[in-house]
Scaffold this motif. Sequence first.
Motif, PDB file in Angstrom:
ATOM      1  N   SER A  96       0.849  -1.192   0.000  1.00  0.00           N
ATOM      2  CA  SER A  96       0.000   0.000   0.000  1.00  0.00           C
ATOM      3  C   SER A  96       0.882   1.239   0.000  1.00  0.00           C
ATOM      4  CB  SER A  96      -0.907  -0.007   1.234  1.00  0.00           C
ATOM      5  OG  SER A  96      -1.711   1.148   1.276  1.00  0.00           O
ATOM      6  N   LEU A  97       0.731   2.065  -1.017  1.00  0.00           N
ATOM      7  CA  LEU A  97       1.467   3.311  -1.105  1.00  0.00           C
ATOM      8  C   LEU A  97       0.519   4.469  -0.840  1.00  0.00           C
ATOM      9  CD1 LEU A  97       3.795   2.473  -4.119  1.00  0.00           C
ATOM     10  CD2 LEU A  97       4.211   2.165  -1.677  1.00  0.00           C
ATOM     11  N   ARG A  98       0.803   5.646  -1.347  1.00  0.00           N
ATOM     12  CA  ARG A  98      -0.010   6.807  -0.985  1.00  0.00           C
ATOM     13  C   ARG A  98      -1.372   6.803  -1.674  1.00  0.00           C
ATOM     14  NH1 ARG A  98       2.358  12.798  -0.971  1.00  0.00           N
ATOM     15  NH2 ARG A  98       3.005  12.085   1.071  1.00  0.00           N
ATOM     16  N   LYS A 147      -3.110   0.666  -3.745  1.00  0.00           N
ATOM     17  CA  LYS A 147      -2.496  -0.603  -3.390  1.00  0.00           C
ATOM     18  C   LYS A 147      -2.081  -1.315  -4.672  1.00  0.00           C
ATOM     19  CE  LYS A 147      -4.509  -1.896   1.086  1.00  0.00           C
ATOM     20  NZ  LYS A 147      -5.244  -2.963   1.801  1.00  0.00           N
ATOM     21  N   TYR A 148      -1.010  -2.110  -4.563  1.00  0.00           N
ATOM     22  CA  TYR A 148      -0.500  -2.835  -5.719  1.00  0.00           C
ATOM     23  C   TYR A 148      -0.242  -4.276  -5.328  1.00  0.00           C
ATOM     24  CZ  TYR A 148       0.460   1.951  -7.243  1.00  0.00           C
ATOM     25  OH  TYR A 148       0.356   3.277  -7.569  1.00  0.00           O
ATOM     26  N   ILE A 149      -0.716  -5.184  -6.174  1.00  0.00           N
ATOM     27  CA  ILE A 149      -0.392  -6.594  -5.984  1.00  0.00           C
ATOM     28  C   ILE A 149       0.927  -6.854  -6.700  1.00  0.00           C
ATOM     29  CG2 ILE A 149      -1.179  -8.970  -6.253  1.00  0.00           C
ATOM     30  CD1 ILE A 149      -4.017  -7.885  -6.584  1.00  0.00           C
ATOM     31  N   VAL A 150       1.935  -7.309  -5.957  1.00  0.00           N
ATOM     32  CA  VAL A 150       3.254  -7.545  -6.528  1.00  0.00           C
ATOM     33  C   VAL A 150       3.365  -9.030  -6.873  1.00  0.00           C
ATOM     34  CG1 VAL A 150       5.730  -7.214  -6.241  1.00  0.00           C
ATOM     35  CG2 VAL A 150       4.124  -5.743  -4.990  1.00  0.00           C
ATOM     36  N   VAL A 151       3.548  -9.325  -8.147  1.00  0.00           N
ATOM     37  CA  VAL A 151       3.593 -10.711  -8.598  1.00  0.00           C
ATOM     38  C   VAL A 151       4.941 -10.985  -9.253  1.00  0.00           C
ATOM     39  CG1 VAL A 151       1.101 -10.849  -8.901  1.00  0.00           C
ATOM     40  CG2 VAL A 151       2.530 -10.163 -10.829  1.00  0.00           C
ATOM     41  N   ILE A 152       5.367 -12.241  -9.198  1.00  0.00           N
ATOM     42  CA  ILE A 152       6.606 -12.683  -9.840  1.00  0.00           C
ATOM     43  C   ILE A 152       6.263 -13.152 -11.248  1.00  0.00           C
ATOM     44  CG2 ILE A 152       8.562 -14.272  -9.704  1.00  0.00           C
ATOM     45  CD1 ILE A 152       7.963 -14.524  -6.692  1.00  0.00           C
ATOM     46  N   THR A 153       6.807 -12.479 -12.240  1.00  0.00           N
ATOM     47  CA  THR A 153       6.504 -12.831 -13.631  1.00  0.00           C
ATOM     48  C   THR A 153       7.586 -13.700 -14.266  1.00  0.00           C
ATOM     49  OG1 THR A 153       7.513 -10.751 -14.362  1.00  0.00           O
ATOM     50  CG2 THR A 153       5.132 -10.769 -13.987  1.00  0.00           C
ATOM     51  N   LYS A 154       8.788 -13.700 -13.679  1.00  0.00           N
ATOM     52  CA  LYS A 154       9.858 -14.528 -14.225  1.00  0.00           C
ATOM     53  C   LYS A 154      10.774 -14.967 -13.099  1.00  0.00           C
ATOM     54  CE  LYS A 154      13.540 -14.658 -17.715  1.00  0.00           C
ATOM     55  NZ  LYS A 154      14.287 -13.890 -18.738  1.00  0.00           N
ATOM     56  N   ALA A 155      11.098 -16.252 -13.078  1.00  0.00           N
ATOM     57  CA  ALA A 155      11.986 -16.799 -12.060  1.00  0.00           C
ATOM     58  C   ALA A 155      12.998 -17.723 -12.734  1.00  0.00           C
ATOM     59  CB  ALA A 155      11.197 -17.563 -10.999  1.00  0.00           C
ATOM     60  N   GLN A 156      14.219 -17.690 -12.250  1.00  0.00           N
ATOM     61  CA  GLN A 156      15.305 -18.486 -12.832  1.00  0.00           C
ATOM     62  C   GLN A 156      15.629 -19.672 -11.937  1.00  0.00           C
ATOM     63  OE1 GLN A 156      18.956 -16.335 -13.157  1.00  0.00           O
ATOM     64  NE2 GLN A 156      20.133 -18.073 -13.904  1.00  0.00           N
ATOM     65  N   PRO A 157      15.593 -20.910 -12.469  1.00  0.00           N
ATOM     66  CA  PRO A 157      15.993 -22.068 -11.656  1.00  0.00           C
ATOM     67  C   PRO A 157      17.477 -21.991 -11.298  1.00  0.00           C
ATOM     68  CG  PRO A 157      14.781 -22.740 -13.626  1.00  0.00           C
ATOM     69  CD  PRO A 157      15.121 -21.297 -13.805  1.00  0.00           C
ATOM     70  N   ALA A 165      24.121   8.123  -3.278  1.00  0.00           N
ATOM     71  CA  ALA A 165      23.127   7.219  -3.860  1.00  0.00           C
ATOM     72  C   ALA A 165      22.411   6.340  -2.843  1.00  0.00           C
ATOM     73  CB  ALA A 165      23.786   6.322  -4.924  1.00  0.00           C
ATOM     74  N   ASP A 166      22.899   6.271  -1.606  1.00  0.00           N
ATOM     75  CA  ASP A 166      22.328   5.318  -0.655  1.00  0.00           C
ATOM     76  C   ASP A 166      21.037   5.800  -0.002  1.00  0.00           C
ATOM     77  OD1 ASP A 166      24.069   3.331  -1.089  1.00  0.00           O
ATOM     78  OD2 ASP A 166      25.189   3.511   0.778  1.00  0.00           O
ATOM     79  N   GLY A 167      20.747   7.101  -0.066  1.00  0.00           N
ATOM     80  CA  GLY A 167      19.489   7.579   0.496  1.00  0.00           C
ATOM     81  C   GLY A 167      18.279   6.923  -0.145  1.00  0.00           C
ATOM     82  N   PRO A 168      18.154   6.951  -1.489  1.00  0.00           N
ATOM     83  CA  PRO A 168      17.037   6.258  -2.134  1.00  0.00           C
ATOM     84  C   PRO A 168      17.046   4.752  -1.887  1.00  0.00           C
ATOM     85  CG  PRO A 168      18.009   7.866  -3.624  1.00  0.00           C
ATOM     86  CD  PRO A 168      18.906   7.799  -2.432  1.00  0.00           C
ATOM     87  N   ARG A 169      18.213   4.141  -1.818  1.00  0.00           N
ATOM     88  CA  ARG A 169      18.260   2.700  -1.530  1.00  0.00           C
ATOM     89  C   ARG A 169      17.691   2.408  -0.147  1.00  0.00           C
ATOM     90  NH1 ARG A 169      22.396  -1.272  -1.731  1.00  0.00           N
ATOM     91  NH2 ARG A 169      23.839   0.129  -0.669  1.00  0.00           N
ATOM     92  N   GLN A 170      18.039   3.241   0.828  1.00  0.00           N
ATOM     93  CA  GLN A 170      17.492   3.059   2.177  1.00  0.00           C
ATOM     94  C   GLN A 170      15.976   3.254   2.167  1.00  0.00           C
ATOM     95  OE1 GLN A 170      19.285   2.275   5.204  1.00  0.00           O
ATOM     96  NE2 GLN A 170      17.166   1.876   5.764  1.00  0.00           N
ATOM     97  N   ASP A 171      15.493   4.226   1.411  1.00  0.00           N
ATOM     98  CA  ASP A 171      14.047   4.441   1.308  1.00  0.00           C
ATOM     99  C   ASP A 171      13.358   3.222   0.711  1.00  0.00           C
ATOM    100  OD1 ASP A 171      14.173   6.984   2.399  1.00  0.00           O
ATOM    101  OD2 ASP A 171      14.409   7.969   0.462  1.00  0.00           O
ATOM    102  N   GLY A 172      13.999   2.576  -0.274  1.00  0.00           N
ATOM    103  CA  GLY A 172      13.420   1.377  -0.867  1.00  0.00           C
ATOM    104  C   GLY A 172      13.286   0.251   0.141  1.00  0.00           C
ATOM    105  N   PHE A 173      14.333   0.036   0.961  1.00  0.00           N
ATOM    106  CA  PHE A 173      14.249  -0.972   2.020  1.00  0.00           C
ATOM    107  C   PHE A 173      13.105  -0.653   2.976  1.00  0.00           C
ATOM    108  CE2 PHE A 173      18.865  -1.837   1.112  1.00  0.00           C
ATOM    109  CZ  PHE A 173      18.728  -3.187   0.873  1.00  0.00           C
ATOM    110  N   ASP A 174      13.014   0.607   3.403  1.00  0.00           N
ATOM    111  CA  ASP A 174      12.005   0.988   4.395  1.00  0.00           C
ATOM    112  C   ASP A 174      10.590   0.793   3.863  1.00  0.00           C
ATOM    113  OD1 ASP A 174      13.989   1.629   6.169  1.00  0.00           O
ATOM    114  OD2 ASP A 174      13.958   3.775   5.742  1.00  0.00           O
ATOM    115  N   LEU A 175      10.366   1.090   2.581  1.00  0.00           N
ATOM    116  CA  LEU A 175       9.035   0.913   1.998  1.00  0.00           C
ATOM    117  C   LEU A 175       8.666  -0.556   1.896  1.00  0.00           C
ATOM    118  CD1 LEU A 175       8.872   3.543  -0.899  1.00  0.00           C
ATOM    119  CD2 LEU A 175       7.304   3.382   1.032  1.00  0.00           C
ATOM    120  N   PRO A 195       3.453   4.863   3.840  1.00  0.00           N
ATOM    121  CA  PRO A 195       2.975   6.160   3.336  1.00  0.00           C
ATOM    122  C   PRO A 195       1.614   6.513   3.911  1.00  0.00           C
ATOM    123  CG  PRO A 195       3.857   4.835   1.544  1.00  0.00           C
ATOM    124  CD  PRO A 195       3.784   3.937   2.743  1.00  0.00           C
ATOM    125  N   ASP A 196       1.433   7.783   4.197  1.00  0.00           N
ATOM    126  CA  ASP A 196       0.178   8.280   4.755  1.00  0.00           C
ATOM    127  C   ASP A 196      -0.708   8.758   3.607  1.00  0.00           C
ATOM    128  OD1 ASP A 196      -1.882   9.326   6.180  1.00  0.00           O
ATOM    129  OD2 ASP A 196      -0.707  10.906   7.169  1.00  0.00           O
TER     130      ASP A 196
END
Length: 697
Positions: free
Chosen positions: A65-67, A70-80, A549-559, A566-567
Amino acid sequence: MSAILPFRDINVHASPTHYAFSSPSSPSAPTLVVDRPSGDIRLNDGKLLGGQRVSSIQGILGIISLRLDKYIVVITKAQPMGRLKGHMIYRVINTEFLPLRERQIRDPDEDTYLGLVKELLKNGPMYFSYSFDLTNTFQRQAQTDLSAPLWKRADDRFFWNRFISSDLINFREGNAARRQGPQPGIDPYILPVMFGMMRITNTSVKGTPLTFILITRRSRHRAGTRYFSRGVDEQGHVSNFNETEQTVILNDNQSSGMTTFAGDGGFQNGKPVGGKETQVMSYVQTRGSVPVYWTEVNTLKYTPSLQIRGVESAVHAAKLHFDEQIRLYGDNYLVNLVNQKGREKRVKEAYEQMVKLLVSAPSEDTEADRRTREKFHIVEPGSDRHEMDRLHYVYFDFHNETKGLKWYRAQLLLDELHDALQAQGYFRGVDMPDGRLDVQNRQTSVVRTNCMDCLDRTNVVQSMLGRFALSRQLVDMGVIPPGTQAQDDAAFEHLFRNVWADNADVVSRSYSGTGALKTDFTRTGNRTRAGMLQDLSNSCTRYVRNNFADGPRQDGFDLFLGAYVPDPSGLGSAHQFADTRPIFVQAVPYVLAACLFFVFTSLFTRRLPDATIWPLRVFMLLCLLVAVWCGRFMWTHGTLYVNWPKLNTPPWAIEAYQDALERVSRDPVLGPLVQQHGRGRSDAKLGYMEEGKKRIE
């Protein structure tokens, strides 16, 4: 009772009113329906067809759930990636976000949120299996209920999509408000995913075939990037905590744990196919940040400023951390590899002080040599009355002992730990017809290794411990004779070194943004000058990434992990990702770049023979002076130019930024420029206008 496993094949029927997920190989299973745009979840008996779009996916990661939506996150490709005891392991390659609403407006923050999460999923090494629990060690798996759904067996620390699966899990557990009971029909749609490193290799040692496996699981608690996630938090979670399990499987018939086409599970008349039992031997190690409250504040200097809060204030958090470690692993041998001199000395002393506060009647022993006054520093409890008395602190001055390319001296640490390693043992299990492991040996303790980042030095030591355990396992099983080692097989030693070096790179890349340092020693057994040049390149790249560059990466982990939610209220008024620094501060790097461009252009551009030179030279000198001033300003007030996380900005980062801004505003020349061009009211007015527009929509 057979286990309920996730579906291997899922079709998605998308329509304006819902998303319907069903498994074509299980026609009697209920269909998972997510209503649009509400996000309500329900199970429908039988197929729910009629969708405008039908696609096939590999699995469902969850619902985020973002601002705005909501988004359903699906795996479209996986590597054995290979088979582990007959179970196929996959790596997530591509994902897709299915929105619940058809957005008519664009929100910059929403697009940024999506970009951050997509970037994390694109670069994060995530693995899953439809039939094997990747989040638990073999020793823990031997104690779990194999009839439980796969997601219920997962270790909460390493169930990386646990947060975004919470909507599915809450529906599974039942909704008291709607008078719904448990919904076990949704179990096959919940797929636990592990973040980390995985290598499965079929090889041999001295002619004996075996499967060599290395798994590193990264904890989802306090996950983040190098300088924005350090130490321990109030819940006892430490930064960059990883559990590494090295496994050897003998007589692996690649069908153990799964039924073959004959449905015999790899056994005939209760005996293994081929007449030999499948032996599983694993050895587990951990790594994690020093469990005190400490951080390093980026200032654009190569070595950030180190801050350590009072050790006594972190005792409760450290106790929570080690309570969990002792409960899960038994005795903990805390191997500390930080330097005893310079800036790292304070971290070393804080760790030792913490251990002394936790154990009963601590006794210390120091061993010195010509290289260092503290080659080893041991802290042992004086009794075993309390749970914390199962901590054993061992300090090793890694850098001083191995300097001058004498890396073979790291063997001294193994000699010091020899008795503890012999006593801790390793896990050994034998496959049974019902898929369980008959436990023959258990690992009774763990070595918890750390340096400053828990990356480079840590991986070198962990690979040495892994080699020691492997040789012991192979001797016990009769694969190699007593008195010999696995490294005597040159081909296998080459494989072993490279797998551990790959592990170093994966763990380092997810935390620091680059591959690990010192991997030339891990790969070849020698420290080389080419490896030192590669380390220099990685160090420079780390400097750039960690500062810019690590600020956006940290934001990605937190989300993704739920550290920030997000409110949805106040749409358009937050402007979280807008650059709110004064215009003057923002302009300095651009002025610097423009001046340098003009200087270099003037120096290397041909001039006409009759051109007047002195005006150009005066202007070039002026540009050079401005460039020097801009560079000095940025270096002096570096915290104003670090790319900090925008969602969960650390308090110490806010303090450092405010202090730097205060220093600039007090300057008699620059202060009026900063105050005059500061942002604030204009952005607020635009925000309210945008919010009103969105409410109308």
